[in-house]
Design a protein around this motif. Sequence first.
Motif, PDB file in Angstrom:
ATOM      1  N   ALA A  38      -2.824  14.316  -6.657  1.00 15.96           N
ATOM      2  CA  ALA A  38      -1.663  14.946  -7.299  1.00 15.96           C
ATOM      3  C   ALA A  38      -0.364  14.297  -6.834  1.00 15.96           C
ATOM      4  O   ALA A  38       0.533  14.016  -7.640  1.00 15.96           O
ATOM      5  CB  ALA A  38      -1.661  16.443  -6.998  1.00 15.96           C
ATOM      6  N   VAL A  39      -0.250  14.032  -5.532  1.00 16.08           N
ATOM      7  CA  VAL A  39       0.995  13.468  -5.021  1.00 16.08           C
ATOM      8  C   VAL A  39       1.121  11.984  -5.381  1.00 16.08           C
ATOM      9  O   VAL A  39       2.225  11.432  -5.486  1.00 16.08           O
ATOM     10  CB  VAL A  39       1.093  13.689  -3.488  1.00 16.08           C
ATOM     11  CG1 VAL A  39       0.164  12.756  -2.727  1.00 16.08           C
ATOM     12  CG2 VAL A  39       2.526  13.488  -2.999  1.00 16.08           C
ATOM     13  N   LEU A  40      -0.034  11.300  -5.610  1.00 10.39           N
ATOM     14  CA  LEU A  40       0.000   9.889  -5.976  1.00 10.39           C
ATOM     15  C   LEU A  40       0.146   9.671  -7.481  1.00 10.39           C
ATOM     16  O   LEU A  40       0.406   8.549  -7.915  1.00 10.39           O
ATOM     17  CB  LEU A  40      -1.291   9.193  -5.507  1.00 10.39           C
ATOM     18  CG  LEU A  40      -1.391   8.804  -4.032  1.00 10.39           C
ATOM     19  CD1 LEU A  40      -2.776   8.268  -3.728  1.00 10.39           C
ATOM     20  CD2 LEU A  40      -0.331   7.769  -3.655  1.00 10.39           C
ATOM     21  N   ASN A  66      -1.654   9.804   8.616  1.00 13.17           N
ATOM     22  CA  ASN A  66      -2.145   9.306   7.323  1.00 13.17           C
ATOM     23  C   ASN A  66      -3.479   9.973   6.979  1.00 13.17           C
ATOM     24  O   ASN A  66      -4.362  10.113   7.847  1.00 13.17           O
ATOM     25  CB  ASN A  66      -2.354   7.792   7.364  1.00 13.17           C
ATOM     26  CG  ASN A  66      -1.063   7.040   7.583  1.00 13.17           C
ATOM     27  OD1 ASN A  66      -0.016   7.459   7.123  1.00 13.17           O
ATOM     28  ND2 ASN A  66      -1.135   5.915   8.278  1.00 13.17           N
ATOM     29  N   ILE A  67      -3.643  10.349   5.722  1.00 10.23           N
ATOM     30  CA  ILE A  67      -4.928  10.897   5.287  1.00 10.23           C
ATOM     31  C   ILE A  67      -5.507  10.103   4.117  1.00 10.23           C
ATOM     32  O   ILE A  67      -6.659  10.313   3.741  1.00 10.23           O
ATOM     33  CB  ILE A  67      -4.802  12.383   4.881  1.00 10.23           C
ATOM     34  CG1 ILE A  67      -3.838  12.537   3.696  1.00 10.23           C
ATOM     35  CG2 ILE A  67      -4.379  13.234   6.065  1.00 10.23           C
ATOM     36  CD1 ILE A  67      -3.894  13.938   3.078  1.00 10.23           C
ATOM     37  N   ALA A  68      -4.726   9.177   3.566  1.00 18.27           N
ATOM     38  CA  ALA A  68      -5.215   8.360   2.459  1.00 18.27           C
ATOM     39  C   ALA A  68      -4.234   7.225   2.205  1.00 18.27           C
ATOM     40  O   ALA A  68      -3.100   7.255   2.695  1.00 18.27           O
ATOM     41  CB  ALA A  68      -5.382   9.200   1.197  1.00 18.27           C
ATOM     42  N   TRP A  69      -4.696   6.214   1.455  1.00 21.23           N
ATOM     43  CA  TRP A  69      -3.787   5.182   0.979  1.00 21.23           C
ATOM     44  C   TRP A  69      -4.272   4.656  -0.364  1.00 21.23           C
ATOM     45  O   TRP A  69      -5.460   4.666  -0.666  1.00 21.23           O
ATOM     46  CB  TRP A  69      -3.618   4.045   1.990  1.00 21.23           C
ATOM     47  CG  TRP A  69      -4.814   3.151   2.191  1.00 21.23           C
ATOM     48  CD1 TRP A  69      -5.149   2.039   1.486  1.00 21.23           C
ATOM     49  CD2 TRP A  69      -5.827   3.299   3.204  1.00 21.23           C
ATOM     50  NE1 TRP A  69      -6.285   1.474   1.977  1.00 21.23           N
ATOM     51  CE2 TRP A  69      -6.727   2.230   3.032  1.00 21.23           C
ATOM     52  CE3 TRP A  69      -6.037   4.221   4.238  1.00 21.23           C
ATOM     53  CZ2 TRP A  69      -7.847   2.062   3.848  1.00 21.23           C
ATOM     54  CZ3 TRP A  69      -7.138   4.061   5.042  1.00 21.23           C
ATOM     55  CH2 TRP A  69      -8.031   2.989   4.847  1.00 21.23           C
ATOM     56  N   TYR A  70      -3.311   4.249  -1.163  1.00 20.21           N
ATOM     57  CA  TYR A  70      -3.579   3.735  -2.504  1.00 20.21           C
ATOM     58  C   TYR A  70      -3.349   2.234  -2.503  1.00 20.21           C
ATOM     59  O   TYR A  70      -2.244   1.769  -2.219  1.00 20.21           O
ATOM     60  CB  TYR A  70      -2.665   4.421  -3.519  1.00 20.21           C
ATOM     61  CG  TYR A  70      -2.677   3.841  -4.910  1.00 20.21           C
ATOM     62  CD1 TYR A  70      -3.857   3.414  -5.516  1.00 20.21           C
ATOM     63  CD2 TYR A  70      -1.486   3.712  -5.637  1.00 20.21           C
ATOM     64  CE1 TYR A  70      -3.858   2.883  -6.796  1.00 20.21           C
ATOM     65  CE2 TYR A  70      -1.476   3.182  -6.923  1.00 20.21           C
ATOM     66  CZ  TYR A  70      -2.662   2.763  -7.494  1.00 20.21           C
ATOM     67  OH  TYR A  70      -2.658   2.235  -8.764  1.00 20.21           O
ATOM     68  N   ASP A  71      -4.394   1.484  -2.793  1.00 18.60           N
ATOM     69  CA  ASP A  71      -4.327   0.030  -2.890  1.00 18.60           C
ATOM     70  C   ASP A  71      -4.249  -0.314  -4.376  1.00 18.60           C
ATOM     71  O   ASP A  71      -5.257  -0.306  -5.083  1.00 18.60           O
ATOM     72  CB  ASP A  71      -5.572  -0.595  -2.260  1.00 18.60           C
ATOM     73  CG  ASP A  71      -5.486  -2.116  -2.155  1.00 18.60           C
ATOM     74  OD1 ASP A  71      -4.733  -2.709  -2.944  1.00 18.60           O
ATOM     75  OD2 ASP A  71      -6.170  -2.681  -1.292  1.00 18.60           O
ATOM     76  N   ARG A  82       0.852  -1.188   0.000  1.00 17.85           N
ATOM     77  CA  ARG A  82       0.000   0.000   0.000  1.00 17.85           C
ATOM     78  C   ARG A  82       0.886   1.235   0.000  1.00 17.85           C
ATOM     79  O   ARG A  82       1.977   1.218   0.578  1.00 17.85           O
ATOM     80  CB  ARG A  82      -0.911   0.029   1.230  1.00 17.85           C
ATOM     81  CG  ARG A  82      -2.102  -0.895   1.167  1.00 17.85           C
ATOM     82  CD  ARG A  82      -2.983  -0.727   2.392  1.00 17.85           C
ATOM     83  NE  ARG A  82      -4.184  -1.553   2.321  1.00 17.85           N
ATOM     84  CZ  ARG A  82      -5.090  -1.619   3.293  1.00 17.85           C
ATOM     85  NH1 ARG A  82      -4.927  -0.909   4.399  1.00 17.85           N
ATOM     86  NH2 ARG A  82      -6.160  -2.370   3.152  1.00 17.85           N
ATOM     87  N   LEU A  83       0.399   2.300  -0.632  1.00 18.80           N
ATOM     88  CA  LEU A  83       1.092   3.585  -0.620  1.00 18.80           C
ATOM     89  C   LEU A  83       0.266   4.548   0.230  1.00 18.80           C
ATOM     90  O   LEU A  83      -0.847   4.921  -0.144  1.00 18.80           O
ATOM     91  CB  LEU A  83       1.248   4.118  -2.048  1.00 18.80           C
ATOM     92  CG  LEU A  83       2.090   3.265  -2.988  1.00 18.80           C
ATOM     93  CD1 LEU A  83       2.091   3.858  -4.386  1.00 18.80           C
ATOM     94  CD2 LEU A  83       3.513   3.125  -2.475  1.00 18.80           C
TER      95      LEU A  83
END
Length: 267
Positions: A50-52, A26-31, A16-17
């Motif tokens: 934008a950052v992802l 943490n405010i979000a994660w990318y699966d 996960r990112l």
Amino acid sequence: MSGLRVVPAWRHGLERLYVCRPDGRNIAWYDREAGRVNLLSEELGQDVLAVLQPFITGPVTVGPPPVPSPAELARLSLHPDDDLAPNRPGEALLIALDRDPGPPRRLRPDPRRRALAAEQTVGDALDRLDGAGWHTLHSVPLPGGDRVHHLVIGPGGVYCVRSLYARRRRVVVTDPMVAVGRHEPRALLRGLRADADRASYALTAEVRPVLALAEPSALALTTPPREVRVVRDADLSELARTGGVLKPADVEGLHAVARDRRTWTRV
């Protein structure tokens, strides 16, 4: 500049990112596997994307994290020492052989190693059912030193599977006796039914007994076994063709209960 940063991490075997604020929260994660960006703060959604952006591959769904199911909550609250899901086929025998491998030379093969080979052969065949909506637990401990070799849970119901080494041997089943090659018959089906009854009591669900023969040369059923299914390891894939007994949510719920070691302490 938002000040957000991306931190990679592994969770339950998947990468996960995580998107973090400057203070580390943490405010979000990318699966990446699910193709989903989970937002804990929707007001920063554009900054998160934008950052992802350099890490995203393919289309993604963006939104708040999905509400965990009761089965997922039970799994997340389970202590690692009580989780039976990581058990390998023949886990108990592997541990026993590691602690006491026995003398280096024997006139006869160590029966534990043959039993281990059988559990690994049958366990590998059952593990291949995972993609069809089934779950298999191995070496489920029971009070008194007994154990269920394999517990299989899926759309077709719940099965208590016992492995039996029979490589290149003829197996004759005369309920409740089972004879392998020239060995004396043993009342294996009686013990298998008892294990299935104990599992049924622990899970409050019907559990059907299965005797799985590892690589036999032939199988003869002189008396049709009562309530017990006898199969070769090569035929275990037939379980995946059965269905209509449990819904997916029921499968996940029973698996969450069965993988908890504490479920089996009072049977």
